[in-house]
Every structure is written in structure tokens, then in C-alpha cells.
Design an enzyme around this catalytic site. Structure first.
Site, short mmCIF file in Angstrom:
data_model
loop_
_atom_site.label_atom_id
_atom_site.label_comp_id
_atom_site.label_asym_id
_atom_site.label_seq_id
_atom_site.Cartn_x
_atom_site.Cartn_y
_atom_site.Cartn_z
N ALA A 189 47.01 106.82 40.26
CA ALA A 189 47.47 108.10 39.73
C ALA A 189 47.80 109.10 40.83
CB ALA A 189 46.41 108.68 38.81
N SER A 190 47.18 108.97 42.00
CA SER A 190 47.41 109.96 43.06
C SER A 190 48.13 109.39 44.27
CB SER A 190 46.08 110.58 43.51
OG SER A 190 45.20 109.57 43.99
N SER A 191 48.17 108.07 44.41
CA SER A 191 48.85 107.49 45.57
C SER A 191 49.22 106.04 45.29
CB SER A 191 47.97 107.58 46.82
OG SER A 191 46.85 106.72 46.71
N GLY A 192 50.12 105.54 46.11
CA GLY A 192 50.48 104.13 46.07
C GLY A 192 50.49 103.59 47.48
N ARG A 193 50.35 102.28 47.61
CA ARG A 193 50.43 101.71 48.96
C ARG A 193 50.89 100.27 48.87
NH1 ARG A 193 44.68 101.07 49.34
NH2 ARG A 193 44.02 99.91 47.51
N ASP A 209 45.56 97.56 37.05
CA ASP A 209 44.80 97.64 38.29
C ASP A 209 43.33 97.25 38.11
OD1 ASP A 209 44.12 99.99 36.92
OD2 ASP A 209 44.99 101.34 38.42
N GLY A 217 37.13 102.53 45.63
CA GLY A 217 36.78 103.63 46.52
C GLY A 217 35.35 104.10 46.39
#
Length: 490
Positions: free
Chosen positions: A12-16, A236, A402
Site C-alpha cells: 500500500a505504501s511502496s513497491g520494489r 501478498d 516487517g
């Protein structure tokens, strides 16, 4: 020659984009590219900029090629429940609406006034969350639905744009609350209720299905490696569970990220009366498994607090400050809807404590400890419920994601739950994504071998219960929840 695999893992806040290889029978992991993600208000709703996400994936692949990787296999996982409506021309009708949008506030109540919850749960085995796809489609624009040729979950849509091939992968599809457990297909009665049809969903496929190569047109626009896309466990959480090593037969997992997903892996779904009463879900997993779990508000709360403090403190700073504060100064129902998307998380926590006549956390450390101690209490409460539903005692809890790096939270959870906690790997989602790719390409035999390799490749920390350290705190918390906040903390 060692194959190179890329996990596209978008939250929701980042992708990689994470590069994975097998060297000396161990999984090597390297972050190659990271980008920010988030929803913004557009046309009256909180929406994801899906074109920007896809553009960032291409930029990441360019970086990977520039690093010398000419030929890769790629898998995509994202959050669940959200979808893209695709028109007859094969293009999106609008940017997808976020599950945190307010449009579904009353949808579940309205829909279940006609179709009882017990009826829906018996069919689907899926927990009731007001942002499930079922309720999003219930509130969807009728005009947009009439124009819709295909409804695609977010990772399936990204795979479609990359390859031109459309599928519906089952781990993510199950979160819609529209798959029939017995039939293994979308349930016609539920689809009728939200004015969509089976043929609007691309064909259902299992995790590990080869989707195809990135289309030639994208190679003209970007300097990309040759890329074969595998449809992995696209939800995910499904990938994160695959990335959990599992320490014994009766193990539980806690995928600890923006959300906390607490549960166990089953071969047969559990959708009996007790599971229904406690709102446990049977999301489909890879390789014929079911993720029997509960959605719990996770690190979203601390993420919001960190952001409101102008990112002055890192997550490790906040955890360190929390350790200087006595735990359990207030009880909170972290799953209260008021914490889903408040204007200010700090104010919402403080208002909640005032309303329930409890100590109000003021400092960053007090706020962090209020969140971590109440997450641990909620986890412990749910582990007790899991034991009762399953009919046996869970022997260990594997925390991945995390949150596995937050020692304070891990230790509080172990002690309150009276269970041994194994923390790690932190990158379980990307790892699970890679493992499915590697099984599909015959670099790993099966998921058991994959989990053994994970165990041997990454540091797993152990936390043991500190017996009787917090007395009857959990019992008082359970009373607090049962009485909806009317028990004052002692």
C-alpha cells in the site's frame, strides 16, 4: 547457468523489485529498485494510480538489465480485494478504487440484510470485512459495470498489461468473498447480487501458472531484459505464508506488515459455526492449501503515527522509545473501524482512550507502546481462539514481514500468548513469490524443499515466553473487548 528471478512485490505504501538467485543451495536476495505507492483522491474516490505503478515496474526492469541481467523470470504480488474494470477495448475504464475508500461503509450491512452472513460464509468460508470485493462491486458504478468486459484483480491486471494475457489467480480471487468453496468457481448467486457475471472474470488459474513473455511493444518503449512472467501466489499474504519456514506440524504464522494476518495453513477449509462466529477466513493458498486466518489491524497504525510526526522518527526509533514506557497503560480494540483510515491516527487513538476513560498516550514513545502492546494483546487473544477452533494447541508462531524486526512486539506476543515465536524472514513476501517461480521453473522440487532452503538461507530469531510476567493482563483485555471498552484499565 543460474537463473535470475524477479519478485515484484507491491504494498500500500511502496513497491520494489527483488532479485533472487540460488547459490550454493541458498537463496540470495537483493533489492534492485524501490518506489513509493499510495492512493489519492480522484473523481470523488481514493484511487490507485495503476499506470504509474506499471511504469515503475518497467523502470525497475531497466535497472535490472543495466546491472547485467539479460534474461529473467518475474512474478507479481500485491494487496488483495481491489480490482480494475477493463472495457471492450482492453483498456481500464478508470483507476481502481482503494479498499480504504469510504464507499463501502454501509455496503456489507445492506447486502447481508438480504443474504444472511451465515449463508455467505457457508458458501465462501471468507471473513466479513466491509472492503471485500463483494461489497465494492455492490457499490460499483452501474454505468461502469455495463461497459466492463473483464474484472481483474490488481496483480492480474498488471500481468495482463505486461503480457497481453488475462487470468484470475486463485489466492487473490478467494479474497473477493465470491468463490464457492465446494464448487471451486465464482458463486452465481453472489455474482447476481452485485450485477456481474462469471464470464467477466478471466479464467481461474493456480499459483505457478506461466503467463507469458513481456510484450514486444514494451521492449520498444523501455530497455528491458527478456522477461517471462509467472503467475505466482499473487495475494501478498499468500506469498508471505509460502515464505514462512514453519518449524513443526502445528505452527501458526503472523504476516506482520500494514495488516497483521494471523492463522495457520490447512489442507481442508474450516468453515464451521465457531469459525463463522469468530470471523475467520479460508483464503485459498498455493498448492491446494487454505490460509485459515484473521485480519488484524497491523503496522498501519504505527505507519500513520510516524507519518504524522513528519517522519522525524524511524520505526526503530519509535520501538526504542516505546521500550522506555510501561506497557498496557490502556486497552484498545485495534480492529475498531475507526482506525481503518482516520484523518489523524494520533487524535483517533487519543480520543478512543478519552472515551473509554483511560490514560491518554501523548509522547511518541507512549503512542508506540500503546500500539505495540495492544497488537500483542490482540494476537494473544486470537491464538487462544485458534486453538479452540482447531481442537489442538498451536506449538509455535512464525512471524514474517516487517513486523518480525520489532523485538519488543515479538517478545510481548510470545509472553502473552505463551508460545515460542520464530521471527523472520522479514522479506517473506518477496521470498514466497520467488519460491513459486523457482518451483515452476524446476529449480526447486516442491514447497517443502523451498521452506527448508528458506530456513537455511535467512536468520530466524527465537523468542520464548517470560512466564507470568504480566499476570492477568490478557484476561482483563478480553473482558474489555467483550464489554466494548466499558472495563477501566487498572
Amino acid at each position: 547457468m543460474t537463473k535470475s528471478y524477479v519478485a515484484v512485490d507491491i504494498g500500500a505504501s511502496s513497491g520494489r523489485l527483488m532479485l533472487g538467485t540460488i547459490e550454493s543451495k541458498k537463496l540470495q536476495l537483493k533489492e534492485m529498485y524501490r518506489f513509493k505507492n499510495g492512493f489519492t483522491m480522484e473523481n470523488g474516490h481514493d484511487r490507485w494510480n495503476i499506470d504509474s505503478i506499471i511504469h515503475e515496474i518497467f523502470l525497475g526492469l531497466e535497472k535490472i538489465k543495466a546491472a547485467g541481467y539479460e534474461d529473467v523470470v518475474l512474478g507479481i504480488d500485491t494487496w488483495a480485494v481491489d480490482y480494475v474494470l477493463v472495457g471492450m477495448d482492453g483498456k481500464k475504464i478508470q483507476d481502481p478504487i482503494s479498499y480504504r475508500d469510504a464507499r463501502t461503509k454501509d455496503a456489507m450491512k445492506e447486502l447481508t440484510s438480504d443474504l444472511p452472513k451465515s449463508y455467505i460464509y457457508k458458501k465462501t468460508g471468507i471473513q466479513f470485512l466491509n472492503f471485500n470485493t463483494l461489497y465494492q462491486l455492490y457499490e460499483e458504478s452501474k454505468d461502469d459495470l455495463e461497459k466492463t468486459d473483464k474484472i481483474m484483480m490488481i496483480p492480474d491486471y498488471i500481468g495482463y498489461v505486461l503480457t497481453g494475457n488475462a487470468v484470475t489467480e486463485v489466492t487473490n480471487a478467494s479474497t473477493t468473498q465470491m468463490l464457492n468453496l465446494r464448487e471451486g468457481l465464482f458463486d452465481k448467486n453472489l455474482l447476481d447480487k452485485v450485477n456481474v457475471s462469471q464470464d467477466q472474470f478471466p479464467r481461474l488459474v493456480e499459483s505457478g501458472t506461466i503467463l507469458g513473455n513481456i510484450r514486444h511493444k514494451w521492449h520498444k518503449e523501455f530497455d528491458l531484459p527478456e522477461t517471462e512472467v509467472v503467475t505466482v501466489a499473487t495475494h501478498d499474504t499468500a506469498s508471505a505464508v509460502l515464505g514462512a519456514p514453519g518449524e513443526n506440524d502445528h505452527w501458526a504464522y503472523l504476516s506482520s506488515g500494514t495488516w497483521s494476518l494471523l492463522g495457520t495453513e490447512l489442507n481442508v477449509p474450516e468453515n464451521g459455526e465457531m469459525a463463522f462466529k469468530e470471523n475467520y477466513t479460508n483464503e485459498w493458498g498455493a498448492y491446494g492449501t487454505y490460509r485459515f486466518l484473521k485480519n488484524i489491524m497491523g503496522l498501519w497504525m504505527i505507519q500513520c503515527v510516524k507519518r504524522e510526526l513528519n517522519d522525524e522518527y524511524s520505526f526503530s526509533d519509535l520501538a526504542e522509545l516505546a521500550q522506555q514506557v510501561k506497557p498496557f497503560q490502556q486497552f484498545m480494540d485495534v480492529n475498531d473501524e475507526r482506525f481503518t483510515n482516520p484523518g489523524s491516527m494520533i487524535q483517533e487513538i487519543q480520543t478512543y482512550c478519552k472515551e473509554t476513560e483511560q490514560t491518554v498516550p501523548e509522547t511518541p514513545g507512549e503512542l508506540a507502546m500503546a500500539i505495540y502492546s495492544n497488537l500483542a494483546l490482540y494476537y494473544a487473544n486470537e491464538i487462544q481462539k485458534l486453538d479452540k477452533i482447531l481442537g489442538y494447541k498451536l506449538e509455535s508462531l512464525n512471524i514474517v514481514g516487517g513486523g518480525s524486526n520489532v523485538k519488543l512486539l515479538n517478545q510481548l506476543t510470545s509472553t502473552l500468548s505463551n508460545i515460542e515465536v520464530y521471527a523472520g524472514p522479514g522479506e517473506a513476501t518477496a521470498i514466497g513469490n520467488l519460491i513459486v517461480q523457482m518451483i515452476t521453473k524446476n529449480d526447486i522440487n516442491n514447497i517443502a524443499d523451498g521452506r527448508k532452503m528458506i530456513h537455511d538461507s535467512f536468520e530466524i530469531k527465537t523468542f520464548k515466553p517470560e512466564s507470568d510476567k504480566y499476570g492477568n493482563t490478557l484476561q482483563r483485555y478480553q473482558e474489555f473487548l467483550e464489554n466494548k471498552g466499558r472495563v477501566t484499565v487498572q
